[in-house]
Design a protein around this motif. Structure first.
Motif, PDB file in Angstrom:
ATOM      1  N   SER A 284       0.825  -1.211   0.000  1.00 47.76           N
ATOM      2  CA  SER A 284       0.000   0.000   0.000  1.00 47.76           C
ATOM      3  C   SER A 284       0.859   1.261   0.000  1.00 47.76           C
ATOM      4  N   SER A 285       0.296   2.323  -0.591  1.00 49.01           N
ATOM      5  CA  SER A 285       0.968   3.627  -0.590  1.00 49.01           C
ATOM      6  C   SER A 285       0.319   4.578   0.414  1.00 49.01           C
ATOM      7  N   ASP A 286      -0.668   4.074   1.169  1.00 48.59           N
ATOM      8  CA  ASP A 286      -1.341   4.912   2.156  1.00 48.59           C
ATOM      9  C   ASP A 286      -1.012   4.395   3.563  1.00 48.59           C
ATOM     10  N   ARG A 287      -1.848   4.689   4.541  1.00 50.38           N
ATOM     11  CA  ARG A 287      -1.562   4.339   5.930  1.00 50.38           C
ATOM     12  C   ARG A 287      -2.290   3.061   6.378  1.00 50.38           C
ATOM     13  N   THR A 288      -2.524   2.155   5.438  1.00 49.78           N
ATOM     14  CA  THR A 288      -3.188   0.901   5.766  1.00 49.78           C
ATOM     15  C   THR A 288      -2.468   0.160   6.895  1.00 49.78           C
ATOM     16  N   ALA A 289      -1.166  -0.017   6.777  1.00 48.39           N
ATOM     17  CA  ALA A 289      -0.416  -0.789   7.767  1.00 48.39           C
ATOM     18  C   ALA A 289      -0.482  -0.142   9.140  1.00 48.39           C
ATOM     19  N   GLU A 290      -0.293   1.165   9.193  1.00 45.69           N
ATOM     20  CA  GLU A 290      -0.295   1.870  10.477  1.00 45.69           C
ATOM     21  C   GLU A 290      -1.653   1.756  11.166  1.00 45.69           C
ATOM     22  N   ARG A 291      -2.713   1.912  10.391  1.00 43.53           N
ATOM     23  CA  ARG A 291      -4.051   1.864  10.983  1.00 43.53           C
ATOM     24  C   ARG A 291      -4.430   0.450  11.413  1.00 43.53           C
ATOM     25  N   ALA A 292      -3.982  -0.536  10.678  1.00 44.66           N
ATOM     26  CA  ALA A 292      -4.240  -1.922  11.079  1.00 44.66           C
ATOM     27  C   ALA A 292      -3.517  -2.245  12.380  1.00 44.66           C
ATOM     28  N   ALA A 293      -2.274  -1.824  12.476  1.00 47.58           N
ATOM     29  CA  ALA A 293      -1.503  -2.085  13.697  1.00 47.58           C
ATOM     30  C   ALA A 293      -2.105  -1.360  14.895  1.00 47.58           C
ATOM     31  N   ALA A 294      -2.523  -0.129  14.696  1.00 49.91           N
ATOM     32  CA  ALA A 294      -3.119   0.635  15.791  1.00 49.91           C
ATOM     33  C   ALA A 294      -4.422   0.006  16.278  1.00 49.91           C
ATOM     34  N   ALA A 295      -5.119  -0.695  15.373  1.00 50.56           N
ATOM     35  CA  ALA A 295      -6.383  -1.348  15.737  1.00 50.56           C
ATOM     36  C   ALA A 295      -6.158  -2.681  16.430  1.00 50.56           C
ATOM     37  N   GLY A 296      -4.906  -3.163  16.455  1.00 47.43           N
ATOM     38  CA  GLY A 296      -4.602  -4.383  17.184  1.00 47.43           C
ATOM     39  C   GLY A 296      -4.238  -5.586  16.350  1.00 47.43           C
ATOM     40  N   ALA A 297      -4.005  -5.398  15.052  1.00 47.77           N
ATOM     41  CA  ALA A 297      -3.643  -6.519  14.192  1.00 47.77           C
ATOM     42  C   ALA A 297      -2.129  -6.699  14.137  1.00 47.77           C
ATOM     43  N   LYS A 298      -1.701  -7.911  13.903  1.00 47.88           N
ATOM     44  CA  LYS A 298      -0.308  -8.166  13.517  1.00 47.88           C
ATOM     45  C   LYS A 298      -0.211  -7.857  12.031  1.00 47.88           C
ATOM     46  N   VAL A 299       0.747  -7.053  11.641  1.00 45.07           N
ATOM     47  CA  VAL A 299       0.832  -6.595  10.256  1.00 45.07           C
ATOM     48  C   VAL A 299       2.060  -7.191   9.577  1.00 45.07           C
ATOM     49  N   VAL A 300       1.827  -7.764   8.410  1.00 48.31           N
ATOM     50  CA  VAL A 300       2.897  -8.227   7.527  1.00 48.31           C
ATOM     51  C   VAL A 300       2.921  -7.277   6.349  1.00 48.31           C
ATOM     52  N   ARG A 301       4.068  -6.715   6.046  1.00 52.70           N
ATOM     53  CA  ARG A 301       4.154  -5.728   4.963  1.00 52.70           C
ATOM     54  C   ARG A 301       4.912  -6.303   3.775  1.00 52.70           C
ATOM     55  N   LEU A 302       4.287  -6.245   2.600  1.00 50.98           N
ATOM     56  CA  LEU A 302       4.959  -6.596   1.362  1.00 50.98           C
ATOM     57  C   LEU A 302       5.458  -5.312   0.709  1.00 50.98           C
ATOM     58  N   PRO A 303       6.692  -5.293   0.220  1.00 51.57           N
ATOM     59  CA  PRO A 303       7.262  -4.034  -0.293  1.00 51.57           C
ATOM     60  C   PRO A 303       6.592  -3.514  -1.555  1.00 51.57           C
ATOM     61  N   VAL A 304       6.030  -4.406  -2.358  1.00 46.29           N
ATOM     62  CA  VAL A 304       5.326  -4.008  -3.585  1.00 46.29           C
ATOM     63  C   VAL A 304       4.024  -4.795  -3.661  1.00 46.29           C
ATOM     64  N   ASN A 305       3.078  -4.298  -4.442  1.00 43.42           N
ATOM     65  CA  ASN A 305       1.807  -4.988  -4.609  1.00 43.42           C
ATOM     66  C   ASN A 305       2.013  -6.266  -5.411  1.00 43.42           C
ATOM     67  N   ARG A 306       1.675  -7.396  -4.786  1.00 46.30           N
ATOM     68  CA  ARG A 306       1.888  -8.695  -5.421  1.00 46.30           C
ATOM     69  C   ARG A 306       0.601  -9.455  -5.672  1.00 46.30           C
ATOM     70  N   GLY A 307      -0.520  -8.965  -5.173  1.00 50.49           N
ATOM     71  CA  GLY A 307      -1.789  -9.630  -5.419  1.00 50.49           C
ATOM     72  C   GLY A 307      -2.299 -10.381  -4.212  1.00 50.49           C
ATOM     73  N   LYS A 308      -3.575 -10.695  -4.258  1.00 50.44           N
ATOM     74  CA  LYS A 308      -4.262 -11.276  -3.109  1.00 50.44           C
ATOM     75  C   LYS A 308      -3.708 -12.639  -2.715  1.00 50.44           C
ATOM     76  N   GLY A 309      -3.387 -13.466  -3.705  1.00 52.42           N
ATOM     77  CA  GLY A 309      -2.843 -14.777  -3.398  1.00 52.42           C
ATOM     78  C   GLY A 309      -1.511 -14.692  -2.683  1.00 52.42           C
ATOM     79  N   ALA A 310      -0.652 -13.782  -3.139  1.00 52.42           N
ATOM     80  CA  ALA A 310       0.644 -13.592  -2.493  1.00 52.42           C
ATOM     81  C   ALA A 310       0.464 -13.080  -1.071  1.00 52.42           C
ATOM     82  N   ALA A 311      -0.542 -12.226  -0.872  1.00 55.05           N
ATOM     83  CA  ALA A 311      -0.823 -11.732   0.471  1.00 55.05           C
ATOM     84  C   ALA A 311      -1.267 -12.872   1.377  1.00 55.05           C
ATOM     85  N   TYR A 312      -2.132 -13.749   0.871  1.00 54.63           N
ATOM     86  CA  TYR A 312      -2.527 -14.915   1.655  1.00 54.63           C
ATOM     87  C   TYR A 312      -1.310 -15.767   2.018  1.00 54.63           C
TER      88      TYR A 312
END
Length: 212
Positions: A40-68
């Protein structure tokens, strides 16, 4: 205190507007929540972490399957609940709706279908329920999906087809009051339509491939 049976796995790409409310909605269920920020290029990771999630960050967009695939490396529970990052009306009890048929031995995978949330997302979800991103299944069954890390918008159709080929029992369950923000709302009308068209073309290409 017993160990949790399931982990909630949420792939997210530029979903800063909704990711926190999705995480906060499911946290009371007591399950670990893993959000995979797919470049993501926005604050998705920061907001997810602040809400209590464990966040895994991929450096570039790789698609939903890669995220899974990346998120599964952080899943220690026997079951996984897959959710989209742009849901509305989600409640902890919806996780039980998805999980209970698995725990009762009645299905190998459940697929959630919107009902009574937002009428536009209701219609699309009911017409093509096999494309729903709201699912529950055993962690190891998802891991065994061939080509998981290479899949993008077609990952749900790929999983549906694989389940059929393996003879899994698939239960479609209603998610009362749950809806989804449309791409046109998130990206603007023209950009949203263009994104939707690319998504449908990719799904269509996979659907038209000869079955192995």
């Amino acid at each position: 205190m017993s160990e949790p049976l399931a982990t909630v796995l949420i792939p997210a790409y530029n979903e800063e507007a909704t990711i926190a409310q999705v995480v906060e909605a499911v946290k009371p269920a007591g399950f670990p929540v893993v959000v995979v920020d797919d470049g993501s290029s926005d604050r998705t990771a920061e907001r997810a972490a602040a809400a209590g999630a464990k966040v895994v960050r991929l450096p570039v967009n790789r698609g939903k399957g890669a995220a899974y695939a990346a998120g599964l490396a952080e899943v220690a529970t026997p079951y996984v609940v897959l959710l989209d990052a742009d849901l509305t009306g989600l409640k902890p009890e919806h996780l039980r709706v998805l999980l209970d048929p698995l725990l009762a031995g009645e299905a190998e995978m459940t697929v959630g279908v919107f009902r009574g949330g937002r009428w536009l997302s209701d219609i699309g979800n009911r017409i093509t329920p096999q494309l729903s991103g709201q699912r529950a299944l055993a962690r190891d069954r998802l891991r065994e999906l061939p080509g998981l890390a290479q899949a993008r918008y077609d990952v749900e159709l790929k999983l549906t087809r694989y389940a059929r080929g393996q003879g899994w029992r698939v239960r479609y369950v209603p998610l009362e009051g749950v809806g989804q923000r449309l791409k046109e709302e998130k990206r603007g009308l023209l950009a949203g339509l263009a994104h939707r068209l690319r998504m449908y073309l990719q799904i269509l290409r996979y659907a038209l491939r000869p079955k192995a």
